[in-house]
Scaffold this motif. Structure first.
Motif, PDB file in Angstrom:
ATOM      1  N   ALA A 280     -79.595  51.652 -49.925  1.00 21.43           N
ATOM      2  CA  ALA A 280     -79.177  52.755 -50.798  1.00 21.43           C
ATOM      3  C   ALA A 280     -78.912  54.039 -50.021  1.00 21.43           C
ATOM      4  CB  ALA A 280     -80.223  52.999 -51.879  1.00 21.43           C
ATOM      5  N   THR A 281     -79.603  54.232 -48.910  1.00 26.94           N
ATOM      6  CA  THR A 281     -79.433  55.457 -48.121  1.00 26.94           C
ATOM      7  C   THR A 281     -78.707  55.199 -46.799  1.00 26.94           C
ATOM      8  OG1 THR A 281     -81.632  55.119 -47.143  1.00 26.94           O
ATOM      9  CG2 THR A 281     -81.489  56.522 -49.126  1.00 26.94           C
TER      10      THR A 281
ATOM     11  N   PRO B  48     -82.820  46.765 -50.903  1.00 26.74           N
ATOM     12  CA  PRO B  48     -82.782  48.092 -51.530  1.00 26.74           C
ATOM     13  C   PRO B  48     -82.682  49.261 -50.562  1.00 26.74           C
ATOM     14  CG  PRO B  48     -84.383  46.694 -52.630  1.00 26.74           C
ATOM     15  CD  PRO B  48     -83.928  45.939 -51.421  1.00 26.74           C
TER      16      PRO B  48
ATOM     17  N   LYS C  52     -77.045  45.785 -51.679  1.00 22.38           N
ATOM     18  CA  LYS C  52     -78.148  46.728 -51.940  1.00 22.38           C
ATOM     19  C   LYS C  52     -79.183  46.122 -52.884  1.00 22.38           C
ATOM     20  CE  LYS C  52     -77.520  50.269 -54.633  1.00 22.38           C
ATOM     21  NZ  LYS C  52     -77.044  51.564 -55.187  1.00 22.38           N
TER      22      LYS C  52
END
Length: 364
Positions: free
Chosen positions: A289-290, A286, A282
């Motif tokens: 993250a979801t 980034p 992550k």
């Protein structure tokens, strides 16, 4: 467990086929294919359990895995590069899809320096490693593209290799190897199989024969864990940074891989190492993250003290070893198969390779 040579068993198969391979992983299947093409009669005995080849990311990465290590012996690196080339032919023959190129990311100045050093070695080897812009969405200081670094989908590739093995006349026997002796293999169900040559290619599981074959005691388990997440595929099918790789596969991302030589050699998934792996991924990407995690799994790599494979005569009459491939079972499988076929056929081989791979280096 050892098997006495004079064991009587009415279910014994007497030297037909001439070669019996234990393990239907990448090394066992590639060895079987090579031996069949050289005119041998071959059968593979396999328990059906998922091995390290099934659990891996299917990386074919001699640059990242070997050339980046300054201690990697030149003959071993050359062997790995040859095997990477052999995959071109094997993939076409067996309908195995090879993904490329790879994108190497440097997250720190230390990693930038390491990749620049790798670029110089790649250039000396005549391989392309080119500096490129870091793609949007990824967090890194520098990026390099390697068109010759590839990967494959292990689960599909195992089926394709098995189809090729059987189409060439190879036989698959389902059973768990339990006891061994000169030219003989005992199965857990009570059957005893005989063959002129037996090849142990079933990874870390071969250590069960360590009492009979001292070289196998050198094998140690290195547990690895991976995860699959629901996330849009990346622009580059293979992204690597440090220990992390992310593979665009099956409409999502496969993320690997942990490496724990102290973990118990079992296939259960350990939560903390997987969470640490995902957190590191992550930081690189980034948007993870979801992204929900849809699958996690584990495998056990067979390692040796010098991280070089055990390939060659075991010291027991009629028994050869083909294990200890550590992180590079898929990469090395075609070259190990060709090497074993030449060795078993009595052909002259490169002495430097024979010394590097010889199981007898650990027999004491």
């Amino acid at each position: 467990m050892s098997l006495p040579h004079d064991t009587a068993d009415p279910m014994t198969l007497l030297r037909d086929p001439s070669i019996l391979i234990v393990g239907a992983g990448p090394v066992g299947l590639c060895a079987g294919i090579a031996l069949l093409k050289d005119g041998h009669r071959v059968a593979i005995v396999d328990s059906g359990a998922h091995g390290a080849g099934w659990a891996s990311g299917g990386m074919l990465a001699p640059l990242y895995e070997m050339a980046a290590d300054p201690t990697c012996p030149d003959p071993y690196l050359e062997f790995a590069l040859k095997s990477a080339e052999l995959w071109h032919v094997l993939a076409r023959t067996c309908a195995v899809d090879l993904q490329s190129p790879s994108l190497f990311l440097a997250r720190t100045q230390e990693e930038v320096a390491a990749l620049l050093s790798l670029q110089r070695r790649a250039n000396r080897l005549g391989l392309d490693l080119t500096s490129v812009c870091v793609p949007a969405g990824l967090t890194a200081q520098a990026a390099f593209q390697a068109p010759t670094e590839r990967s494959l989908a292990p689960r599909a590739a195992l089926k394709s290799l098995m189809n090729q093995f059987q189409s060439l006349g190879g036989e698959l026997l389902v059973g768990q190897a339990y006891a061994i002796g000169p030219h003989r293999l005992g199965l857990l169900d009570g059957r005893t199989l005989e063959a002129e040559t037996i090849v142990l290619a079933h990874g870390f599981s071969a250590t069960s024969f360590g009492q009979s074959i001292p070289a196998l005691r050198a094998l140690s388990p290195v547990k690895g864990q991976m995860a699959r997440v629901a996330h849009p595929e990346l622009a580059s099918p293979i992204v690597r940074a440090g220990r992390i790789y992310m593979l665009s596969r099956g409409g999502g991302l496969v993320i690997g891989a942990t490496s724990d030589p102290l973990a118990a050699p079992v296939l259960s998934v350990d939560v903390d190492p997987v969470l640490a792996l995902l957190a590191e991924a992550k930081a690189l990407l980034p948007s993870l993250a979801t992204a929900p995690t849809v699958e996690a799994w584990a495998g056990v790599r067979p390692d040796t003290p010098d991280h070089l494979p055990l390939v060659g005569a075991s010291g027991v009459d009629g028994i050869y070893l083909a294990t200890g491939t550590y992180r590079n079972g898929w990469l090395l499988a075609p070259a190990i198969g060709a090497y074993l076929s030449e060795l078993i056929s009595g052909k002259t081989l490169d002495q430097a390779l024979m010394n590097l791979f010889a199981p007898e280096r650990f027999s004491s």
